[in-house]
Design a protein around this motif. Structure first.
Motif, short mmCIF file in Angstrom:
data_model
loop_
_atom_site.label_atom_id
_atom_site.label_comp_id
_atom_site.label_asym_id
_atom_site.label_seq_id
_atom_site.Cartn_x
_atom_site.Cartn_y
_atom_site.Cartn_z
N LEU A 123 2.29 -14.70 -9.77
CA LEU A 123 2.98 -13.48 -10.31
C LEU A 123 4.58 -13.86 -10.21
O LEU A 123 5.12 -15.02 -9.37
CB LEU A 123 2.64 -12.56 -9.28
CG LEU A 123 1.37 -12.10 -9.03
CD1 LEU A 123 1.28 -11.07 -8.17
CD2 LEU A 123 0.90 -11.47 -10.44
N PRO A 124 5.28 -12.91 -10.96
CA PRO A 124 6.96 -13.26 -10.79
C PRO A 124 7.14 -13.23 -9.06
O PRO A 124 6.69 -12.22 -8.51
CB PRO A 124 7.34 -12.08 -11.71
CG PRO A 124 6.34 -11.72 -12.55
CD PRO A 124 5.03 -11.97 -11.70
N THR A 125 8.03 -13.80 -8.60
CA THR A 125 8.46 -13.65 -7.20
C THR A 125 9.93 -13.70 -7.05
O THR A 125 10.68 -14.37 -7.71
CB THR A 125 8.24 -15.14 -6.48
OG1 THR A 125 6.50 -15.11 -6.70
CG2 THR A 125 8.46 -15.19 -5.03
N LEU B 21 12.33 -3.91 -9.66
CA LEU B 21 10.86 -4.36 -9.74
C LEU B 21 9.77 -3.26 -9.38
O LEU B 21 8.60 -2.92 -10.11
CB LEU B 21 10.46 -5.57 -8.74
CG LEU B 21 11.01 -6.75 -9.35
CD1 LEU B 21 11.16 -7.88 -8.43
CD2 LEU B 21 10.10 -7.38 -10.42
N TYR C 29 4.18 -8.01 -8.68
CA TYR C 29 5.14 -9.10 -8.37
C TYR C 29 5.06 -9.30 -6.73
O TYR C 29 4.12 -8.59 -5.99
CB TYR C 29 6.58 -8.48 -8.64
CG TYR C 29 7.14 -7.37 -7.57
CD1 TYR C 29 7.77 -7.56 -6.37
CD2 TYR C 29 6.83 -6.07 -7.82
CE1 TYR C 29 8.03 -6.72 -5.82
CE2 TYR C 29 7.07 -5.19 -6.96
CZ TYR C 29 7.80 -5.41 -5.87
OH TYR C 29 8.24 -4.54 -5.01
N THR D 281 9.76 -17.17 -12.46
CA THR D 281 8.75 -16.51 -13.19
C THR D 281 7.26 -16.89 -13.01
O THR D 281 7.09 -17.70 -12.38
CB THR D 281 9.36 -16.75 -14.71
OG1 THR D 281 8.96 -17.86 -15.12
CG2 THR D 281 10.56 -16.38 -14.90
N GLU D 282 6.48 -16.30 -13.98
CA GLU D 282 5.11 -16.72 -13.90
C GLU D 282 4.88 -18.23 -14.09
O GLU D 282 4.00 -18.83 -13.74
CB GLU D 282 4.27 -16.26 -14.92
CG GLU D 282 3.98 -14.36 -14.77
CD GLU D 282 5.15 -13.80 -15.33
OE1 GLU D 282 5.18 -12.54 -15.68
OE2 GLU D 282 6.31 -14.28 -15.55
#
Length: 235
Positions: free
Chosen positions: A3-5, A22, A29, A59-60
């Motif tokens: 997941l986006p972090t 977000l 996320y 990003t992913e």
């Protein structure tokens, strides 16, 4: 796929606006909490952001994007249909990008002398006072100009919130640390501040900073540790 972090700084980092964004976007996320200055300056975190600043978005794919404006534009490209952002090449996108640039280059930077004076206790009092005086003038000017730019709409760019409003609230709250103006002297900005403070996404971001576990929109999938995030970096 990961997941986006978002790596966000505490206490009271400008990454607050990216947390709000977000939440508004509503896509899954994760977050990684970064204490400032002790964690943000470590060699491990510099692998994420070489200039040792927050926020950074991983990003992913494990690519890292730093600087709030870049992160918000990245998120905005995924939220065009939500009204939070607009398609690049349109007049609305240009207006949003212009407002984000103002918030980044003028509104944010106006506080820099004040933060420097606050965070560098070793400076002679005369230097700290000079910095405070400079910062006060810059913050007052930035608020006056933003009040004029806002026009007569409830949000920075019109009749609904955009990513610019998310960025604004993360910076505007800094007047609680630096009492250099009364926001009530700027009624449009005061109204905007109050609307945002009542917003669910903003309340969520406040709770996150306090170390609580708020419900939120359901998009937040929990915190990960820096060591875990480092394993996602491309080899």
């Amino acid at each position: 796929m990961a997941l986006p972090t978002l790596f966000y700084g505490v206490p009271s980092g400008c990454s607050f606006g990216s947390i709000v964004a977000l939440e508004w976007l509503g896509r899954p996320y994760q977050l990684c909490r970064v204490a400032m200055p002790e964690d943000v300056t470590t060699a491990d975190y510099r692998r994420i952001n070489p200039v040792a600043e927050t926020p950074t978005l991983m990003t992913e794919t494990g690519a890292c994007i730093s600087e709030s404006m870049a992160i918000l534009n990245h998120l905005g490209a995924r939220g065009v249909g939500s009204g939070l952002s607009f398609a690049q090449g349109t007049g609305d996108f240009d207006r949003l990008n212009q407002m984000l640039a103002y918030l980044n280059t003028t509104f944010f930077s106006a506080f820099s002398p004040l933060w420097y004076a606050l965070e560098h206790a070793e400076l002679p009092e005369s230097e700290k006072q000079a910095l405070r005086n400079l910062g006060a003038r810059k913050v007052v000017s930035a608020h006056a100009n933003l009040e004029a730019l806002m026009g007569d709409t409830p949000w920075l760019l019109g009749d609904h919130r955009t990513l610019a409003d998310a960025y604004f609230i993360g910076i505007a709250r800094w007047t609680r640390y630096h009492e250099v103006l009364d926001r009530r002297d700027y009624p449009k900005l005061q109204g905007l501040f109050e609307r945002l403070e009542a917003d669910a996404g903003v309340r969520f971001a406040h709770a996150i900073e306090k170390g609580e576990t708020p419900q939120g929109s359901g998009a937040f999938q929990g915190h990960i540790r820096l060591a875990e995030a480092l394993r996602r970096l491309p080899a």
